[in-house]
Each structure stands twice: as structure tokens, then as C-alpha cells.
Design an enzyme around this catalytic site. Sequence first.
Site, mmCIF file in Angstrom:
data_model
loop_
_atom_site.group_PDB
_atom_site.id
_atom_site.type_symbol
_atom_site.label_atom_id
_atom_site.label_comp_id
_atom_site.label_asym_id
_atom_site.label_seq_id
_atom_site.Cartn_x
_atom_site.Cartn_y
_atom_site.Cartn_z
ATOM 1 C CG PHE B 111 -3.911 -7.477 4.613
ATOM 2 C CD1 PHE B 111 -2.878 -7.746 3.728
ATOM 3 C CD2 PHE B 111 -3.693 -7.658 5.964
ATOM 4 C CE1 PHE B 111 -1.643 -8.185 4.200
ATOM 5 C CE2 PHE B 111 -2.463 -8.102 6.446
ATOM 6 C CZ PHE B 111 -1.434 -8.361 5.554
ATOM 7 C CE1 TYR B 207 2.832 -2.049 8.009
ATOM 8 C CE2 TYR B 207 2.188 -1.550 10.259
ATOM 9 C CZ TYR B 207 2.061 -2.330 9.133
ATOM 10 O OH TYR B 207 1.182 -3.370 9.117
ATOM 11 C CE LYS B 208 0.553 -1.945 4.552
ATOM 12 N NZ LYS B 208 1.472 -3.025 4.142
ATOM 13 N NE ARG B 354 3.295 -6.746 -2.178
ATOM 14 C CZ ARG B 354 2.819 -6.342 -1.003
ATOM 15 N NH1 ARG B 354 1.517 -6.077 -0.873
ATOM 16 N NH2 ARG B 354 3.608 -6.207 0.038
#
Lengths: 395, 395
Positions: B111, B207-208, B354
Site C-alpha cells: 500500500f 476501520y476495515k 474490488r
Amino acid sequence: MSLPRRDLFEIPEGVIYLDGNSLGPLPKAARAAMDRVVAEEWGGMLIRGWNAAGWMAQPARLGDRIGRMIGAPAGSVVVGDTLSIKVYQALASALEMRPDRRVILSDSGNFPTDLYMAEGLVRTLGRGHELRTPAPEDVLGAIDGTVAAVMLTEVDYRTGRRHDVAALSARAAEAGAVMIWDLAHSAGAIEVDVTASGCDFAVGCTYKYLNAGPGAPAFIYVRPDLAGRVRPALQGWLGHAAPFDFDPGYRAGAGIERMRVGTPPVLQMAALGAALDAWEGVDMAEIRAASIALSERFVAGMRAACPDLRLASPADPALRGSQVSFAHPEGYAIMQALIGRGVIGDFRAPDLLRFGFAPLYLGTEEIDRAVDVLAGIMRDGLWDRPAYRARAAVT
Amino acid sequence: MSLPRRDLFEIPEGVIYLDGNSLGPLPKAARAAMDRVVAEEWGGMLIRGWNAAGWMAQPARLGDRIGRMIGAPAGSVVVGDTLSIKVYQALASALEMRPDRRVILSDSGNFPTDLYMAEGLVRTLGRGHELRTPAPEDVLGAIDGTVAAVMLTEVDYRTGRRHDVAALSARAAEAGAVMIWDLAHSAGAIEVDVTASGCDFAVGCTYKYLNAGPGAPAFIYVRPDLAGRVRPALQGWLGHAAPFDFDPGYRAGAGIERMRVGTPPVLQMAALGAALDAWEGVDMAEIRAASIALSERFVAGMRAACPDLRLASPADPALRGSQVSFAHPEGYAIMQALIGRGVIGDFRAPDLLRFGFAPLYLGTEEIDRAVDVLAGIMRDGLWDRPAYRARAAVT
């Protein structure tokens, strides 16, 4: 406007709150604002909130609102992270701007985290930088051509003593040193004009006088002519020129945007937004005048009613921020006894009782009552109990 | 237990949410938890909340709860800051542990913020470190005795491709390189065992798949035998051995506590606590099996109904995390059309759609319906409208 705006804040029944210099009280509107962002935005919009609710733009938008309170033009302040991180960002950039100098000048009264972060940066850099911490009154004379960065907190967290921002900033500029002001105890407390000072960086927190809640994000200001040239040490993706291009290489965002790092704390920012609403239309000169009136009344009352408590702050209100401190060897127990009676200040070792004055929610009634309660505690020795002497983890 | 636990989450009527790999949905209990911390703790306790409500201990307490999901023993994980900051902390400490080596090894699929933070650290250090980013499949062979730190994200944010944690960690250990895993797309998504891997550091966000809300804090794990020796670059006051002694000099806190930096985001942590409640009693092996069943069903459905969309993720579910991606030149517009019909996934340039699978709130009905909607869009060319082609700031 007329002060105070007590009705905008949730102050528990029977409490007189003189600790807004540590954590501001709950603005009533913050409760609904938080619930709205949780239920409607996170719950209802889900990932779409980044665009639809404007989450992505909040750090700059809230930064602009804080900017108006500290004399910063639009587009020069951004919100995020903690104050410790913002200190690190400012200092790391400053040292990179002065590659030939090795001295970081602070003072022995600075808040410890500022010094710790500087110390950590010095060790990480490993290039022989030196952190100097003379007594606050000796800083002006210590600024010379060897100093890379002057890093000071305007208002001393213990005593409220206030630095001469104009004189120190001018001296730093003259010596070619980068000037960094920590406004933790200034923003929302006293009149601040970062533009007039000419300083390079300013940082601060929003959970004290700005009342944005426990753990609220910090802010950073970079002088506009400098912002586009500063090289961030903490190159987070949200400081990238185009975060959603997901480039493998970093390109710094425009101006102050590059001081953003990671994903912003959207929920905490909702509280900050509501807290700033309570400041709308407030004249900081009026706040300052009211703060001085309150603190002078408190000092006069204490002098008359509690002579055993020694004023540890400058007696001249022009030389202090929006708090006063009193020293007493039994300060800890005295403060606990006071808190036990609903008058909340705090204690700092070894012997300081701190009292903050926030004219948004305090008036003369609270001041007089606080003095009365404290006078009763001192007169009757009510602090002298084991329960008040037992130290808690956080004081 | 039985999956899914849909009733614990607030999913808007008519929405099928396949974007929990980016931002998890609102756990119903988080709303009340936030309101309680705002009204009762901040509002009612004010500054006393640091002790009375246990705010100060939350980063370690929440860290322990996350630790149980990633195979970390109690006292080895702490919560705070953002993932970018945690990456920086881990990497800076790692480089200090290997002063004679100059290579940071990552990969081209990491990332971007991980790479940006590394790049910024390299420049700040100014000691000739080199960030190498071979293709993910070439990383194993690139680990040698010159590598100071291997910094990888287990699951690729674009394709879901999964690294072989055991093999890479073992190779790093063998070569004397410090191993740092970014678990952003792993924690709550797949089985993780940081202890078994033997890695030195792990970081991640909440937070995912953990569903702690927009801007929720990150976490960091340091291997217990290492934690007491790690030297933090970001020496914040809350990582100090005794923050409330306000010492002028930094002394690192015990073990993982030293990876704390500034004042923790108390309000966001309340949401995190409630989000973790939804994970109580959940067996990650069961989650993983359910995730694979859902993604395999989705892939099979897509193969049959949407042949124009090419699977961009590994076909073998063992080789991917809890998401699958499909490529199509008109991917952006297709995703907008899909979102417009209540099926929320997301898009990553240049051509990836995605879809994340979170068995806590998804079952086969949602998967079948998502395929049906997407099939209809493709069959009728419904994506081919100007409104769907217009790019938003955040996608």
C-alpha cells in the site's frame, strides 16, 4: 455577543469547572453531532461518506476555522494526529531547512512531550544535534546563529507564564532560526496572531480551551510562503498530491495539505466541528479581557481567603495565559478535597494547584464560589484525610 | 456461534455491502457506546474520565482484544495513531536495530503509504538507506544479509493476493532482517498468528474488517522479547515510563507501552470497543472458512454471469485474503452503476473492481443478489452513462 455562553455547554450540576486548560467540557451540540456522524454518515453512507459527507476535506476545513482564531489565513492550518506528532513534523522539517545548524533551542518549562519528541528525533537523525533547554527567561539571549530551530510553548503548562512571542519570533528570524510555537495553552485561551509573529510553524491541540473532547486531533500551521517548500518527514498518503492515484512514489500535496499523514479521525472531527460552533462570533479580545477579569478576581479572592497558598503564576496578568497556579506542600490532597466538593482544577507535581479560566462557560459566580469552597477546606483542614492523599494514576 | 451476525450491524435497507475491506459498517452497539462516552464520560466526568472511565488504559486494553485475534499474547499490542504512523514507528525502530545494514525491502504491491513513510524516513535519516520494491513474487529471493528490514503487507489491497507469511518471516529471520507485517487487510479477515510467524513487528488498522469506524486508530504489535529493547523514534509522553511525573527527560515505558505516542483518541476508541464486542466468541477459522465459501460462490457466479469481467485475484482462495477483484476497462463506470443499485464495492485504478467478504454480516443471499445485479448491468450496458463515468475525488 455576551459572555459567558454557559448554556452551550454540559456542565454537571454542582460542578465548577476550572480545568478547561486540561480538557474542555462537552459542548451540548457535540453530542448530537457525534450521533449524526455515527448514525447518518458512517451508518447510512458507509464508504460513500468520504465524498458525500465531506470527510476527506474536514482536516482543511476545520483547520481554516481554527486558523481564524490564531491569525492564520485560510489554507494554512490542517487538523490531524496528536500534538506530539505535529511537533515532530514541524521540528523534522525545520531541521531539514537548516542542514548546517545543529542546535534545537527550547526551554526547561516546555511540556515534556515536546522535549521527548525532539530528543527522539535527535537520536534518530544521529547527526549530532543538540537539544538545549535553558530556563524560560534565558531563551531570548540564547538564540544565535548556531540555532536551527527555536521550539517553545507560549504558555507554561504549570504556571501559566507566557513567553513574549513577538520578541522571540523576531529574534529567531534575525538569527536565521526556524521558529516553532506550541499553542496548546494559547488557542482559544488568549489572543494569538501567528501571521503577525512571522513564525514558521505553529502547532496546538483542540481538547483544552477549544473543547473538542478527549483525544481530539491536533493542528499544525505552516507559514503560507513556506508551506509549498516544506519537506514532510512523515510522508503519509493523505499528504500526497493525489492520494487516490496510489502512485508508488510520494509527491507532496499542495501547501499545508502535505502535513496530513494518515486517515483522519472522522468521528473525533465531528466533535471538533461542534466545539468550534460554540466559538462562532466570539471576539478573542473579549475572551482575553474576560479571562483576565476572572483570573484577577480569583487571585484577589485567594490572597484574602487562602493566604497559605502561594501564587506560582506571574502576578501581572499580561504575563500569563488563561490559568493561574498556586503552590502548597499539600497541594495534591488540597486539590482532591476541592474536587470532592465539585470544584475541579488539577494538580501538577511537586506542589502546584492549577486553575484554568474559560470565559465561554465561566462567570464571576463560579470564581467566587470556588474561592469560598477552597477557603473552607483550608480553614478547617478538610484536605487532611487519607482518601485525599492517595494518588491516582492520572492527576 | 453461527454466522452471519447481521443483526449486530446497521446496514441500510436495500444495501449489499461488499466494501468492508475499505470501511466496515456501523456495529449497532457502537452508536450507544459513542453516546455514552460523550455524554456520561466526557460530559459527566470531565477530566476525571482519565481515571474514572479508564481512558488511559484503553490503548492497552483494546490492544489485548485485537491481540487475541492475531495470535499476540496479552501486553504485546497497543492501539493509537494511524497506520502510517505505526509503520513509521516500526520501521524506524527496525533500522535502529540493524545499524550496519542499509536496505529496506518491501514490494511493488505494498500500500502506497507504507512506501511513502519508508521513503520519508530514508530521506530524514540521510544515511544512504535504500528502499527496494521488487514484484511481490520476487521478495522471498531478495531477502539477504544486506536487508535491515522486510516490510510487507500480507494481503494486497488491489488484488487480495496473499503473501506466504511463514516462509517470508522465516527467511527474514534467517537473514537477520527485522520482519514487519502490515495486517491492514488481514486482521478480522483471515487467520493471523503473529507469534507463530516469529515476526518482530506487526501493524494494522481497525476501520476495515474490524468495523471500528472512519478514522479509527491503528494498532502495533512488538514481539514480547523485543518490546523492552525497542527504541521508539516517536517518543511521545504517553510512551514514557511515568507520563505524569512530567520528567524533562524521556524514559521508555515498559514493553509495548513505549509505542504509545500522544493523547489517545478516546471517542474513537469507544467505537472500537463496541466493534470488538461483535467479534466476541468468533472463531477466526470459522470466519476464514465462511469467507472462502462466500468468495468462491461470488467468483463462480461471476464466471457464469459476467464473463467480460476478468478475475484479477488468485483463483486459489488459499492464496488470497478476504476480497476478490475483477478487471474491466470500464471498471469505474461499472462500479458506479453497481453502487447506484445498492451493491457497494469500490474501484482502484486503472481497472479494478474490488469486493470484500465479511462473513460477520454477509451470507449467500447477498452474494447471489450482488452477482445478479452486476449481471444485469453488464447485460444491458447500464454502466454506459455520463453520470457513472464522472470521477469523484475519492473512489
